[in-house]
Design an enzyme around this catalytic site. Structure first.
Site, PDB file in Angstrom:
ATOM      1  CG  HIS A   1       5.978   6.750 -27.120  1.00  0.00           C
ATOM      2  ND1 HIS A   1       7.170   6.139 -26.808  1.00  0.00           N
ATOM      3  CD2 HIS A   1       5.075   6.292 -26.229  1.00  0.00           C
ATOM      4  CE1 HIS A   1       6.995   5.357 -25.750  1.00  0.00           C
ATOM      5  NE2 HIS A   1       5.725   5.427 -25.397  1.00  0.00           N
TER       6      HIS A   1
ATOM      7  CB  SER B   1       3.609   6.093 -23.740  1.00  0.00           C
ATOM      8  OG  SER B   1       4.000   5.155 -22.778  1.00  0.00           O
TER       9      SER B   1
END
Length: 388
Positions: A248, A196
Protein backbone atom coordinates in the site's frame (compact mmCIF):
# COMPACT_ATOMS: atom_id res chain seq x y z
CA UNK A 1 -10.70 55.62 -24.35
CA UNK A 2 -14.14 54.17 -25.09
CA UNK A 3 -14.34 50.46 -25.80
CA UNK A 4 -15.94 49.28 -29.05
CA UNK A 5 -18.98 47.21 -28.01
CA UNK A 6 -19.18 45.54 -31.41
CA UNK A 7 -15.96 43.66 -30.80
CA UNK A 8 -16.68 42.56 -27.25
CA UNK A 9 -16.40 38.81 -26.78
CA UNK A 10 -16.71 37.04 -23.47
CA UNK A 11 -15.55 33.49 -22.86
CA UNK A 12 -17.81 31.56 -20.52
CA UNK A 13 -16.82 28.28 -18.90
CA UNK A 14 -19.38 25.81 -17.62
CA UNK A 15 -18.89 22.80 -15.36
CA UNK A 16 -20.19 19.30 -16.10
CA UNK A 17 -19.10 18.05 -12.68
CA UNK A 18 -21.24 20.28 -10.48
CA UNK A 19 -19.45 22.66 -8.19
CA UNK A 20 -16.47 20.42 -7.69
CA UNK A 21 -14.26 21.31 -10.64
CA UNK A 22 -14.10 23.89 -13.39
CA UNK A 23 -14.47 21.92 -16.61
CA UNK A 24 -14.77 23.77 -19.94
CA UNK A 25 -17.45 22.29 -22.19
CA UNK A 26 -18.92 23.11 -25.55
CA UNK A 27 -22.58 23.87 -26.13
CA UNK A 28 -24.47 25.33 -29.03
CA UNK A 29 -24.59 29.12 -29.12
CA UNK A 30 -27.73 30.59 -30.73
CA UNK A 31 -27.07 32.75 -33.81
CA UNK A 32 -27.22 36.50 -33.43
CA UNK A 33 -30.19 38.25 -35.02
CA UNK A 34 -29.70 41.62 -36.71
CA UNK A 35 -30.65 44.48 -34.47
CA UNK A 36 -33.78 46.32 -35.75
CA UNK A 37 -32.61 49.61 -34.34
CA UNK A 38 -29.28 51.22 -33.69
CA UNK A 39 -27.81 50.31 -30.33
CA UNK A 40 -25.13 48.24 -28.68
CA UNK A 41 -24.44 44.88 -30.26
CA UNK A 42 -25.21 41.95 -27.91
CA UNK A 43 -22.29 40.24 -26.26
CA UNK A 44 -21.23 36.96 -27.89
CA UNK A 45 -20.76 34.12 -25.38
CA UNK A 46 -18.27 31.66 -26.75
CA UNK A 47 -18.32 28.23 -25.15
CA UNK A 48 -15.07 26.26 -25.21
CA UNK A 49 -14.12 22.62 -24.80
CA UNK A 50 -10.57 21.55 -24.03
CA UNK A 51 -10.64 18.57 -21.68
CA UNK A 52 -11.80 15.45 -23.49
CA UNK A 53 -14.05 12.95 -21.74
CA UNK A 54 -12.88 9.38 -22.31
CA UNK A 55 -15.10 6.31 -22.32
CA UNK A 56 -13.77 4.08 -19.51
CA UNK A 57 -13.09 0.48 -20.51
CA UNK A 58 -9.64 -0.37 -19.10
CA UNK A 59 -10.55 -0.12 -15.40
CA UNK A 60 -13.66 -2.35 -15.81
CA UNK A 61 -11.42 -4.79 -17.70
CA UNK A 62 -8.96 -4.79 -14.77
CA UNK A 63 -11.84 -5.58 -12.40
CA UNK A 64 -13.00 -8.50 -14.55
CA UNK A 65 -9.43 -9.80 -14.83
CA UNK A 66 -8.97 -9.74 -11.04
CA UNK A 67 -12.26 -11.56 -10.46
CA UNK A 68 -11.37 -14.21 -13.04
CA UNK A 69 -7.94 -14.71 -11.47
CA UNK A 70 -9.55 -15.18 -8.05
CA UNK A 71 -11.91 -17.78 -9.48
CA UNK A 72 -9.00 -19.64 -11.09
CA UNK A 73 -7.06 -19.48 -7.82
CA UNK A 74 -9.96 -20.99 -5.86
CA UNK A 75 -10.37 -23.70 -8.49
CA UNK A 76 -6.70 -24.62 -8.17
CA UNK A 77 -6.91 -24.44 -4.37
CA UNK A 78 -9.61 -27.17 -4.22
CA UNK A 79 -10.11 -27.08 -0.45
CA UNK A 80 -12.19 -30.30 -0.12
CA UNK A 81 -9.37 -32.31 -1.64
CA UNK A 82 -6.49 -30.68 0.21
CA UNK A 83 -7.98 -29.92 3.65
CA UNK A 84 -9.92 -31.76 6.33
CA UNK A 85 -12.40 -28.89 6.84
CA UNK A 86 -13.56 -26.05 4.61
CA UNK A 87 -15.88 -23.04 4.81
CA UNK A 88 -18.93 -23.06 2.48
CA UNK A 89 -18.64 -26.74 1.52
CA UNK A 90 -21.59 -26.38 -0.88
CA UNK A 91 -19.26 -24.48 -3.24
CA UNK A 92 -17.31 -27.65 -3.88
CA UNK A 93 -13.75 -27.06 -4.96
CA UNK A 94 -14.40 -23.31 -4.77
CA UNK A 95 -14.94 -23.50 -0.99
CA UNK A 96 -12.66 -21.55 1.34
CA UNK A 97 -9.87 -22.52 3.69
CA UNK A 98 -10.64 -22.60 7.46
CA UNK A 99 -10.99 -19.17 9.03
CA UNK A 100 -7.97 -19.65 11.28
CA UNK A 101 -5.80 -20.29 8.24
CA UNK A 102 -7.28 -17.51 6.10
CA UNK A 103 -9.77 -15.06 7.72
CA UNK A 104 -10.37 -13.34 4.37
CA UNK A 105 -12.33 -16.31 2.93
CA UNK A 106 -9.82 -17.41 0.36
CA UNK A 107 -7.20 -19.98 -0.67
CA UNK A 108 -4.17 -21.36 1.14
CA UNK A 109 -0.75 -19.74 1.13
CA UNK A 110 0.69 -22.59 -0.92
CA UNK A 111 -1.92 -22.02 -3.64
CA UNK A 112 -1.20 -18.30 -3.75
CA UNK A 113 2.50 -19.05 -4.03
CA UNK A 114 1.81 -21.46 -6.88
CA UNK A 115 -0.26 -18.83 -8.71
CA UNK A 116 2.49 -16.16 -8.59
CA UNK A 117 2.43 -14.51 -5.17
CA UNK A 118 5.40 -12.35 -4.23
CA UNK A 119 7.98 -14.62 -2.57
CA UNK A 120 11.27 -12.79 -2.03
CA UNK A 121 13.35 -15.95 -1.81
CA UNK A 122 12.16 -17.04 -5.24
CA UNK A 123 12.67 -13.58 -6.71
CA UNK A 124 16.24 -13.36 -5.39
CA UNK A 125 17.45 -16.96 -5.51
CA UNK A 126 15.47 -18.32 -8.46
CA UNK A 127 15.36 -15.12 -10.52
CA UNK A 128 11.54 -15.07 -10.65
CA UNK A 129 11.23 -11.32 -11.01
CA UNK A 130 7.89 -11.71 -12.78
CA UNK A 131 6.33 -12.21 -9.36
CA UNK A 132 6.66 -8.45 -8.78
CA UNK A 133 3.92 -8.01 -11.40
CA UNK A 134 1.83 -11.19 -11.13
CA UNK A 135 1.20 -10.71 -7.40
CA UNK A 136 -0.86 -7.58 -8.05
CA UNK A 137 -3.49 -9.66 -9.88
CA UNK A 138 -4.03 -12.08 -6.96
CA UNK A 139 -6.07 -11.65 -3.78
CA UNK A 140 -6.04 -13.28 -0.38
CA UNK A 141 -9.81 -13.73 -0.14
CA UNK A 142 -13.31 -12.51 -0.91
CA UNK A 143 -13.16 -9.60 1.55
CA UNK A 144 -9.82 -8.49 0.12
CA UNK A 145 -11.11 -8.73 -3.46
CA UNK A 146 -14.35 -6.85 -2.78
CA UNK A 147 -12.63 -4.01 -0.93
CA UNK A 148 -10.12 -3.53 -3.72
CA UNK A 149 -12.48 -3.86 -6.68
CA UNK A 150 -15.15 -1.52 -5.28
CA UNK A 151 -12.50 1.10 -4.58
CA UNK A 152 -10.96 0.54 -8.00
CA UNK A 153 -14.28 1.17 -9.75
CA UNK A 154 -15.00 4.33 -7.76
CA UNK A 155 -11.53 5.79 -8.21
CA UNK A 156 -10.32 4.32 -11.48
CA UNK A 157 -13.31 5.08 -13.68
CA UNK A 158 -13.23 8.75 -12.73
CA UNK A 159 -9.52 8.97 -13.52
CA UNK A 160 -9.88 7.11 -16.82
CA UNK A 161 -12.72 9.41 -17.89
CA UNK A 162 -10.57 12.45 -17.18
CA UNK A 163 -7.12 11.31 -18.37
CA UNK A 164 -7.59 8.32 -20.68
CA UNK A 165 -6.70 4.64 -20.50
CA UNK A 166 -2.99 5.01 -21.39
CA UNK A 167 -2.06 7.29 -18.48
CA UNK A 168 -4.27 5.48 -15.97
CA UNK A 169 -3.07 2.07 -17.14
CA UNK A 170 0.57 3.06 -16.72
CA UNK A 171 -0.20 4.62 -13.36
CA UNK A 172 -1.86 1.40 -12.20
CA UNK A 173 0.86 -1.03 -13.33
CA UNK A 174 3.89 1.07 -12.32
CA UNK A 175 2.37 1.79 -8.91
CA UNK A 176 1.73 -1.91 -8.42
CA UNK A 177 5.37 -2.61 -9.28
CA UNK A 178 6.52 0.06 -6.81
CA UNK A 179 4.34 -1.47 -4.11
CA UNK A 180 5.83 -4.91 -4.79
CA UNK A 181 9.35 -3.53 -4.46
CA UNK A 182 8.74 -2.02 -1.03
CA UNK A 183 6.89 -5.15 0.03
CA UNK A 184 9.82 -7.31 -1.05
CA UNK A 185 12.23 -5.25 1.02
CA UNK A 186 10.20 -5.78 4.21
CA UNK A 187 8.31 -9.06 3.70
CA UNK A 188 11.27 -11.43 3.64
CA UNK A 189 9.58 -14.60 4.91
CA UNK A 190 5.86 -14.30 4.16
CA UNK A 191 4.24 -14.16 0.76
CA UNK A 192 2.35 -11.11 -0.49
CA UNK A 193 -0.57 -10.67 -2.90
CA UNK A 194 -3.10 -8.03 -3.87
CA UNK A 195 -3.92 -5.17 -6.22
CA UNK A 196 -3.83 -2.87 -3.21
CA UNK A 197 -0.48 -1.40 -4.22
CA UNK A 198 -1.83 -0.46 -7.65
CA UNK A 199 -5.05 0.83 -6.07
CA UNK A 200 -3.15 2.99 -3.62
CA UNK A 201 -1.17 4.24 -6.60
CA UNK A 202 -4.42 5.60 -8.03
CA UNK A 203 -5.16 7.20 -4.67
CA UNK A 204 -1.71 8.76 -4.63
CA UNK A 205 -2.25 9.97 -8.18
CA UNK A 206 -5.54 11.59 -7.16
CA UNK A 207 -3.80 13.41 -4.34
CA UNK A 208 -1.01 14.77 -6.55
CA UNK A 209 -3.59 15.64 -9.22
CA UNK A 210 -5.43 17.67 -6.59
CA UNK A 211 -2.20 19.48 -5.73
CA UNK A 212 -0.87 20.14 -9.23
CA UNK A 213 -4.31 21.20 -10.56
CA UNK A 214 -5.24 23.00 -7.34
CA UNK A 215 -6.79 26.06 -8.97
CA UNK A 216 -9.55 24.16 -10.82
CA UNK A 217 -11.06 22.62 -7.67
CA UNK A 218 -13.86 24.54 -5.97
CA UNK A 219 -14.41 22.13 -3.05
CA UNK A 220 -10.93 20.99 -2.08
CA UNK A 221 -11.91 19.78 1.40
CA UNK A 222 -14.52 17.34 0.10
CA UNK A 223 -12.02 15.80 -2.31
CA UNK A 224 -9.45 15.48 0.48
CA UNK A 225 -11.88 13.83 2.92
CA UNK A 226 -12.95 11.31 0.29
CA UNK A 227 -9.35 10.25 -0.19
CA UNK A 228 -8.78 9.94 3.56
CA UNK A 229 -11.83 7.68 4.05
CA UNK A 230 -10.87 5.30 1.23
CA UNK A 231 -7.27 5.12 2.42
CA UNK A 232 -8.37 4.43 6.01
CA UNK A 233 -10.62 1.53 4.93
CA UNK A 234 -7.86 -0.14 2.95
CA UNK A 235 -5.29 0.37 5.70
CA UNK A 236 -7.67 -1.32 8.14
CA UNK A 237 -7.85 -4.36 5.88
CA UNK A 238 -4.07 -4.29 5.65
CA UNK A 239 -3.52 -5.45 9.24
CA UNK A 240 -4.93 -8.90 8.34
CA UNK A 241 -2.74 -11.74 7.06
CA UNK A 242 -2.34 -12.21 3.30
CA UNK A 243 -2.69 -8.41 2.87
CA UNK A 244 0.40 -6.23 2.66
CA UNK A 245 0.46 -2.65 3.89
CA UNK A 246 4.01 -2.21 2.60
CA UNK A 247 2.58 -2.67 -0.88
CA UNK A 248 0.00 0.00 0.00
CA UNK A 249 2.70 2.46 1.04
CA UNK A 250 4.99 1.71 -1.90
CA UNK A 251 2.12 1.94 -4.37
CA UNK A 252 0.87 5.18 -2.85
CA UNK A 253 4.30 6.84 -3.04
CA UNK A 254 4.80 5.67 -6.63
CA UNK A 255 1.35 6.86 -7.68
CA UNK A 256 1.80 10.15 -5.87
CA UNK A 257 4.93 10.91 -7.92
CA UNK A 258 3.39 9.58 -11.15
CA UNK A 259 0.38 11.84 -10.68
CA UNK A 260 2.57 14.92 -11.07
CA UNK A 261 3.82 13.43 -14.35
CA UNK A 262 0.69 11.92 -15.95
CA UNK A 263 -2.21 13.88 -14.44
CA UNK A 264 -1.06 17.44 -15.05
CA UNK A 265 -3.49 19.90 -16.72
CA UNK A 266 -2.67 23.11 -18.59
CA UNK A 267 -3.46 26.29 -16.69
CA UNK A 268 -6.76 27.98 -17.47
CA UNK A 269 -5.15 31.15 -18.80
CA UNK A 270 -3.43 29.14 -21.56
CA UNK A 271 -6.72 27.43 -22.47
CA UNK A 272 -8.55 30.76 -22.64
CA UNK A 273 -6.06 32.50 -24.88
CA UNK A 274 -6.25 29.87 -27.63
CA UNK A 275 -9.96 30.68 -27.99
CA UNK A 276 -9.67 34.45 -27.69
CA UNK A 277 -9.77 36.57 -30.83
CA UNK A 278 -6.50 38.24 -31.86
CA UNK A 279 -7.67 41.74 -30.97
CA UNK A 280 -8.34 40.61 -27.41
CA UNK A 281 -5.21 38.54 -26.93
CA UNK A 282 -2.87 39.60 -24.16
CA UNK A 283 0.67 38.57 -23.40
CA UNK A 284 0.99 34.83 -24.11
CA UNK A 285 0.87 32.52 -21.10
CA UNK A 286 2.81 29.25 -20.86
CA UNK A 287 0.85 26.00 -21.00
CA UNK A 288 1.85 24.99 -17.47
CA UNK A 289 2.59 27.00 -14.39
CA UNK A 290 6.10 27.14 -12.97
CA UNK A 291 5.30 25.02 -9.91
CA UNK A 292 3.74 22.36 -12.16
CA UNK A 293 6.95 22.09 -14.18
CA UNK A 294 9.08 21.92 -11.03
CA UNK A 295 6.91 19.15 -9.58
CA UNK A 296 7.02 17.26 -12.89
CA UNK A 297 10.83 17.28 -13.08
CA UNK A 298 11.31 16.48 -9.38
CA UNK A 299 8.82 13.61 -9.54
CA UNK A 300 10.46 12.00 -12.57
CA UNK A 301 13.89 12.14 -10.90
CA UNK A 302 12.65 10.79 -7.56
CA UNK A 303 10.64 8.04 -9.22
CA UNK A 304 13.54 6.78 -11.34
CA UNK A 305 15.94 6.87 -8.39
CA UNK A 306 13.46 5.22 -6.01
CA UNK A 307 12.45 2.36 -8.31
CA UNK A 308 16.03 1.68 -9.43
CA UNK A 309 17.42 1.75 -5.89
CA UNK A 310 14.60 -0.45 -4.60
CA UNK A 311 15.10 -3.04 -7.35
CA UNK A 312 18.86 -3.19 -6.81
CA UNK A 313 18.44 -3.59 -3.05
CA UNK A 314 15.83 -6.30 -3.50
CA UNK A 315 17.92 -8.34 -5.95
CA UNK A 316 20.88 -8.08 -3.57
CA UNK A 317 18.79 -9.58 -0.79
CA UNK A 318 18.66 -6.50 1.47
CA UNK A 319 16.32 -6.90 4.45
CA UNK A 320 14.85 -3.50 5.39
CA UNK A 321 13.65 -4.90 8.72
CA UNK A 322 17.26 -4.78 9.96
CA UNK A 323 16.89 -0.99 10.05
CA UNK A 324 13.32 -0.96 11.42
CA UNK A 325 12.52 -3.66 14.00
CA UNK A 326 8.85 -2.66 14.45
CA UNK A 327 7.87 -1.99 10.84
CA UNK A 328 6.47 -5.51 10.34
CA UNK A 329 3.44 -4.53 12.45
CA UNK A 330 2.44 -2.12 9.68
CA UNK A 331 1.60 -5.14 7.55
CA UNK A 332 -0.02 -7.57 9.99
CA UNK A 333 -1.09 -7.47 13.64
CA UNK A 334 -1.25 -11.01 15.13
CA UNK A 335 -4.24 -11.94 17.34
CA UNK A 336 -5.67 -15.08 18.93
CA UNK A 337 -7.91 -15.47 15.86
CA UNK A 338 -5.17 -15.63 13.25
CA UNK A 339 -1.44 -15.83 12.74
CA UNK A 340 0.70 -13.51 10.66
CA UNK A 341 2.86 -16.38 9.44
CA UNK A 342 1.60 -16.79 5.90
CA UNK A 343 4.64 -18.49 4.44
CA UNK A 344 4.16 -22.11 3.23
CA UNK A 345 4.33 -24.46 6.20
CA UNK A 346 6.75 -27.35 6.48
CA UNK A 347 6.01 -30.54 8.40
CA UNK A 348 7.59 -33.90 9.13
CA UNK A 349 5.22 -36.67 8.06
CA UNK A 350 5.03 -40.36 8.87
CA UNK A 351 2.46 -42.71 7.33
CA UNK A 352 1.63 -45.98 9.12
CA UNK A 353 -1.29 -47.74 7.46
CA UNK A 354 -4.24 -45.33 7.50
CA UNK A 355 -2.58 -43.17 10.16
CA UNK A 356 -0.76 -40.01 9.13
CA UNK A 357 1.46 -38.35 11.74
CA UNK A 358 2.40 -34.70 11.11
CA UNK A 359 4.74 -32.45 13.08
CA UNK A 360 5.04 -28.75 12.23
CA UNK A 361 8.65 -27.68 11.86
CA UNK A 362 8.01 -24.09 12.94
CA UNK A 363 5.97 -24.51 16.15
CA UNK A 364 6.57 -28.19 17.02
CA UNK A 365 2.86 -29.09 17.10
CA UNK A 366 1.93 -32.67 16.21
CA UNK A 367 -1.30 -34.29 15.14
CA UNK A 368 -2.60 -37.63 13.89
CA UNK A 369 -4.97 -37.97 10.92
CA UNK A 370 -6.77 -41.04 9.62
CA UNK A 371 -6.19 -40.94 5.87
CA UNK A 372 -5.64 -43.73 3.41
CA UNK A 373 -3.00 -42.93 0.82
CA UNK A 374 -3.05 -39.09 1.22
CA UNK A 375 -1.84 -36.94 -1.65
CA UNK A 376 0.97 -34.39 -1.29
CA UNK A 377 -1.61 -31.57 -1.64
CA UNK A 378 -3.64 -33.00 1.25
CA UNK A 379 -0.53 -33.28 3.42
CA UNK A 380 0.43 -29.68 2.60
CA UNK A 381 -3.06 -28.44 3.44
CA UNK A 382 -3.08 -30.27 6.78
CA UNK A 383 0.39 -28.97 7.51
CA UNK A 384 -0.74 -25.37 6.86
CA UNK A 385 -3.60 -25.75 9.34
CA UNK A 386 -1.31 -27.34 11.92
CA UNK A 387 1.29 -24.59 11.70
CA UNK A 388 -1.21 -21.72 11.95
Amino acid sequence: MARDPSSSIEIRVLSKRGSNVIHPVEVDTPPLLPSPSPGPVPVVYREIKHFKKWVPWLIPSFVVANIIMFGITMYVNNCPKNSISCIADFLGRFSFQPFKENPLLGPSSSTLQKMGALDVSRVVDRHQGWRLITCIWLHGGVFHLLANMLSLLVIGIRLEQEFGFVKVGLLYVISGFGGSLLSGLFIQENISVGASGALFGLLGGMLSELITNWSIYANKLAAFLTLVIIIAINLAVGILPHVDNFAHIGGFLSGFLLGFVFLIRPQFGWVSQIYASPEHSTSPKPKFKTYQCILWVASVILLIIGLTLGLVMLLRGVDANDRCSWCHYLSCVPTSKWSCKTEPAYCLSNQIGNQLNLTCSSNGKSSIYLLADPTSSQIQGLCSQLCN
